[in-house]
Design a protein around this motif. Structure first.
Motif, PDB file in Angstrom:
ATOM      1  N   TRP A   1       0.841  -1.152   0.021  1.00 24.46           N
ATOM      2  CA  TRP A   1       0.132  -0.268  -0.015  1.00 24.46           C
ATOM      3  C   TRP A   1       0.941   1.223   0.105  1.00 24.46           C
ATOM      4  N   HIS A   2       1.929   1.057   0.665  1.00 24.42           N
ATOM      5  CA  HIS A   2       2.839   2.316   0.829  1.00 24.42           C
ATOM      6  C   HIS A   2       3.517   2.552  -0.677  1.00 24.42           C
ATOM      7  N   LEU A   3       3.953   1.605  -1.178  1.00 21.33           N
ATOM      8  CA  LEU A   3       4.233   1.622  -2.692  1.00 21.33           C
ATOM      9  C   LEU A   3       3.095   2.371  -3.672  1.00 21.33           C
ATOM     10  N   VAL A   4       2.044   1.687  -3.619  1.00 25.72           N
ATOM     11  CA  VAL A   4       0.974   2.171  -4.412  1.00 25.72           C
ATOM     12  C   VAL A   4       0.640   3.679  -4.322  1.00 25.72           C
ATOM     13  N   SER A   5       0.534   4.153  -2.740  1.00 25.22           N
ATOM     14  CA  SER A   5       0.379   5.408  -2.608  1.00 25.22           C
ATOM     15  C   SER A   5       1.203   6.270  -2.878  1.00 25.22           C
ATOM     16  N   HIS A   6       2.351   5.981  -3.105  1.00 20.72           N
ATOM     17  CA  HIS A   6       3.576   6.768  -3.484  1.00 20.72           C
ATOM     18  C   HIS A   6       3.671   6.744  -5.013  1.00 20.72           C
ATOM     19  N   GLY A   7       3.055   6.286  -5.799  1.00 20.81           N
ATOM     20  CA  GLY A   7       2.992   6.335  -7.091  1.00 20.81           C
ATOM     21  C   GLY A   7       3.676   5.170  -7.983  1.00 20.81           C
ATOM     22  N   THR A   8       4.087   4.052  -7.060  1.00 17.42           N
ATOM     23  CA  THR A   8       4.773   2.854  -7.770  1.00 17.42           C
ATOM     24  C   THR A   8       3.518   1.671  -7.843  1.00 17.42           C
ATOM     25  N   ALA A   9       3.236   1.435  -9.333  1.00 15.58           N
ATOM     26  CA  ALA A   9       2.153   0.362  -9.567  1.00 15.58           C
ATOM     27  C   ALA A   9       2.804  -1.031  -9.268  1.00 15.58           C
ATOM     28  N   LEU A  10       2.004  -1.760  -8.737  1.00 14.63           N
ATOM     29  CA  LEU A  10       2.034  -3.362  -8.485  1.00 14.63           C
ATOM     30  C   LEU A  10       1.934  -4.096  -9.577  1.00 14.63           C
ATOM     31  N   ASP A  11       3.261  -4.966 -10.182  1.00 14.14           N
ATOM     32  CA  ASP A  11       3.220  -5.678 -11.156  1.00 14.14           C
ATOM     33  C   ASP A  11       2.376  -6.923 -10.800  1.00 14.14           C
ATOM     34  N   ARG A  12       1.933  -7.545 -11.750  1.00 13.73           N
ATOM     35  CA  ARG A  12       0.776  -8.788 -11.562  1.00 13.73           C
ATOM     36  C   ARG A  12       1.364  -9.682 -10.596  1.00 13.73           C
ATOM     37  N   ALA A  13       2.694 -10.121 -10.450  1.00 13.61           N
ATOM     38  CA  ALA A  13       3.101 -10.947  -9.673  1.00 13.61           C
ATOM     39  C   ALA A  13       2.907 -10.525  -8.186  1.00 13.61           C
ATOM     40  N   SER A  14       3.287  -9.176  -7.860  1.00  6.97           N
ATOM     41  CA  SER A  14       2.975  -8.811  -6.465  1.00  6.97           C
ATOM     42  C   SER A  14       1.877  -8.637  -6.304  1.00  6.97           C
ATOM     43  N   TRP A  15       0.604  -8.304  -7.123  1.00  7.39           N
ATOM     44  CA  TRP A  15      -0.663  -8.231  -6.635  1.00  7.39           C
ATOM     45  C   TRP A  15      -1.171  -9.576  -6.549  1.00  7.39           C
ATOM     46  N   ARG A  16      -0.785 -10.645  -7.315  1.00  5.92           N
ATOM     47  CA  ARG A  16      -1.582 -11.791  -6.885  1.00  5.92           C
ATOM     48  C   ARG A  16      -0.955 -12.315  -5.550  1.00  5.92           C
ATOM     49  N   MET A  17       0.383 -11.964  -4.989  1.00  4.26           N
ATOM     50  CA  MET A  17       0.787 -12.365  -3.795  1.00  4.26           C
ATOM     51  C   MET A  17      -0.043 -11.468  -2.784  1.00  4.26           C
ATOM     52  N   ILE A  18      -0.169 -10.244  -2.698  1.00  3.69           N
ATOM     53  CA  ILE A  18      -1.195  -9.499  -1.997  1.00  3.69           C
ATOM     54  C   ILE A  18      -2.568  -9.896  -1.863  1.00  3.69           C
ATOM     55  N   ARG A  19      -3.030 -10.114  -3.092  1.00  3.90           N
ATOM     56  CA  ARG A  19      -4.381 -10.621  -3.132  1.00  3.90           C
ATOM     57  C   ARG A  19      -4.809 -12.000  -2.194  1.00  3.90           C
TER      58      ARG A  19
END
Length: 605
Positions: free
Chosen positions: A364-382
């Protein structure tokens, strides 16, 4: 007759006096008197080649000192290069210690440079090189080649060069007379299953200067410019030094079995990567403008957790495998007689619910500072959010890794809320996974109601350690950062006041919890709790209180600004593994919270 413990205390410096030098693959601890008493090779979690901090009787060490007294010790500004100034009877000298971070060209795998320069009059430098691999330490096979000594244990070799002159004989103290303007440089380097690489004399000082430049370049990208910048920069440098750069895995500390109480049994191995600690550190990096380190951590965690997702291990090795079996090492004296000495950590087998929240919060810190998550990262977070949604009602071992019966820890619930809340925010921002979001938000609100009903104790006006308990735990200060109870700020303020009143250990110090009889615990005050208190005060708008405590907390780091895990309230001595990544990452987070509240204009003074 002098006892073993008395002998050890005379040889082993106070924990807080040890300086850290490192190359982001391993790190060494140097006492104020110039003795490197800890260094594992080739990496943090390998055997020590200098282990005297744990075994004064048979552990190795590398001493570079000057006859006289130390008058000042500091790091170069915005750098990890260490400088110690000595004054003797007839002169003065400066000892500079560094390990190059960037292995460029045909360089050794690891290089430690120790440079002594006479700055006035005449001085006598003393050098003792006594490497011993492992615990208990094993003596090497020794040989000499040109102006270097080579120390070998099978396929691993340590080289010692000296300019000018020859290196000392092993385990033999050598005196070197220096006049004003003269210097001597010692270089210890590693060859692990590779050919030995010697550094030419003309490169030695150039490598020192290059190391300084590399650090200053790195620090120049730190965006925080608030009143606590020196402490924030030192903490971020320390966190980088504790990150294993080949994989991106941050270690909790570079040491093992430094005691939480002198002579006690709370001696643990922290040379592993805890996703919780790493997540807190990554959040600190992101908020200070250093997103690369957080991205590297998430990439490492994706690989490390691939076989266990949606479940997350409490800790991992630097390679991303589950932790090793905990064991006790026989035949060593321990730090000032503190036994047993343990290797590995049994916490690896525990279930700790809060871990998921810290990892999702990093994303969330990365996203809120303007860095988009790639697919692999989002799959893990999800996957992590899915797991929390289905399992948050189960008890866990808690943030303090309780080895007894699992309980419904309130701070674990706070961080489970963070996992569900931040995952929902990220998904809604990206307009994806609508069905999942509905489940996460439904479970988030059910969790919130559960915590309000069972986690709050009106008798003490505070959140409590665990459901059904009347105990207080300083980790409930995380209620402020979790944002689970923002609609009832009086609950946050009351929790802060209860923790300060019941768990305060004097001044800025805070115990993490009390014994069942309300007596002080059998350990020191926990430094992360101090910074959580400061962070919570700032988030409540009590910024002036937070700033005053911050000044006192930073002062605990002494001349070098390094923090261990705990502090003994009676003596002020550092306790536990040193330096501790969690202490430094929570320092940064507290400083950034103060700055954010100041910038928002929400400070109430």
């Amino acid at each position: 007759m002098t006892s073993l413990r008395d002998r050890n205390e005379s040889q082993q410096a106070p924990i807080g006096e040890y300086a850290l030098v490192g190359d982001t693959r391993t790190a060494g601890l140097i006492s104020r008197s110039g003795s490197m008493d800890w260094l594992c090779v080739p990496r943090f979690d390998a055997d020590p080649v200098f282990g005297a901090i744990i075994d004064a009787d048979s552990g190795g060490r590398f001493e570079v000192s000057v006859e006289g007294t130390v008058v000042a010790r500091q790091y170069h500004q915005d750098s990890a290069v260490l400088e110690t100034r000595w004054r003797g009877l007839t002169g003065a000298a400066t000892v500079t210690d560094a390990m190059p971070v960037n292995v460029k060209g045909f360089r050794p795998q690891m290089t430690l440079i120790r440079h002594v320069e006479c700055t006035a009059g005449d001085v006598t430098a003393r050098v003792l090189f006594d490497p011993r691999l492992g615990l208990p330490g094993r003596l090497p096979r020794c040989g000499r080649r040109s102006n270097a000594m080579i120390f070998e244990w099978g396929s691993l070799a340590l080289l010692l060069q000296c300019f000018p002159g020859d290196p000392p004989e092993p385990r033999t103290s050598k005196s070197i007379e220096l006049h004003q303007g003269e210097s001597v440089t010692l270089i210890a380097s590693l060859a692990d299953r590779t050919p030995a690489v010697f550094i030419p004399r003309h490169e030695a000082i150039a490598v020192l200067e290059e190391t300084d430049r590399d650090w200053r370049r790195w620090v120049s990208e730190i965006q925080y410019s608030g009143p606590f910048r020196p402490a924030v920069v030192r903490s971020l440098i320390t966190l980088r030094l504790l990150t294993y750069s080949p994989s991106g895995a941050p270690v909790a500390a570079p040491t093992m079995s430094l005691p939480e109480k002198l002579g006690g049994e709370l001696n643990w191995d922290y040379r592993y990567a805890w996703p919780r600690d790493a997540g807190i550190g990554s959040g600190a990096f992101i908020a200070a403008g250093r997103t690369h380190e957080a991205q590297a951590f998430l990439r490492w965690l994706e690989i490390a957790s691939r076989l266990s997702v949606p479940k997350m291990h409490v800790l991992y090795t630097l390679d991303g495998t589950p932790g090793h079996r905990e064991r006790e090492i026989a035949g060593v004296s321990g730090y000032r007689g503190s036994l047993p000495v343990r290797a590995a950590n049994a916490a690896a087998k525990q279930h700790q619910l809060d871990v998921y929240g810290w990892v999702v919060d990093t994303a969330w810190h990365l996203v809120s500072h303007g860095t988009a998550l790639d697919r692999a990262s989002w799959r893990m977070i999800r996957s992590l959010a899915d797991h929390v949604a289905s399992s948050w009602r189960a008890p866990d071992a808690g943030i303090w890794e309780d080895r007894g019966q699992q309980r419904h820890h309130v701070s674990s619930r706070f961080m489970a809320f963070v996992a569900l809340d931040r995952a929902s925010r990220m998904a809604r921002r990206a307009n994806r996974d609508e069905q999942r979001v509905q489940i996460w938000e439904r479970e988030r609100e059910a969790l919130r109601r559960d915590v309000f009903q069972y986690g709050w104790n009106p008798a003490i006006n505070s959140y409590i350690a665990a459901y059904g308990s009347e105990d207080l735990d300083a980790s409930v200060l995380l209620v402020a950062m979790a944002e689970i109870d923002d609609d009832r700020p009086e609950h946050i303020r009351q929790t802060i006041d209860a923790v300060r009143q019941r768990l305060g250990a004097g001044g800025v110090l805070v115990y993490r919890h009390l014994a069942s009889n309300a007596e002080p615990p059998d350990e020191g005050a926990f430094l992360a709790c101090t910074f959580w208190l400061i962070d919570a005060l700032a988030r409540c708008g009590r910024v002036e209180e937070a700033e005053a405590l911050m000044v006192d907390a930073i002062a605990l780091g002494g001349e070098l600004g390094l923090l261990a895990e705990e502090v003994d309230p009676a003596t002020g001595e550092m306790l536990g593994n040193h330096p501790q990544a969690l202490s430094h990452s929570t320092l940064v987070a507290a400083a950034l919270s103060i700055e954010a509240v100041r910038a928002s204009g929400k400070s109430r003074g």
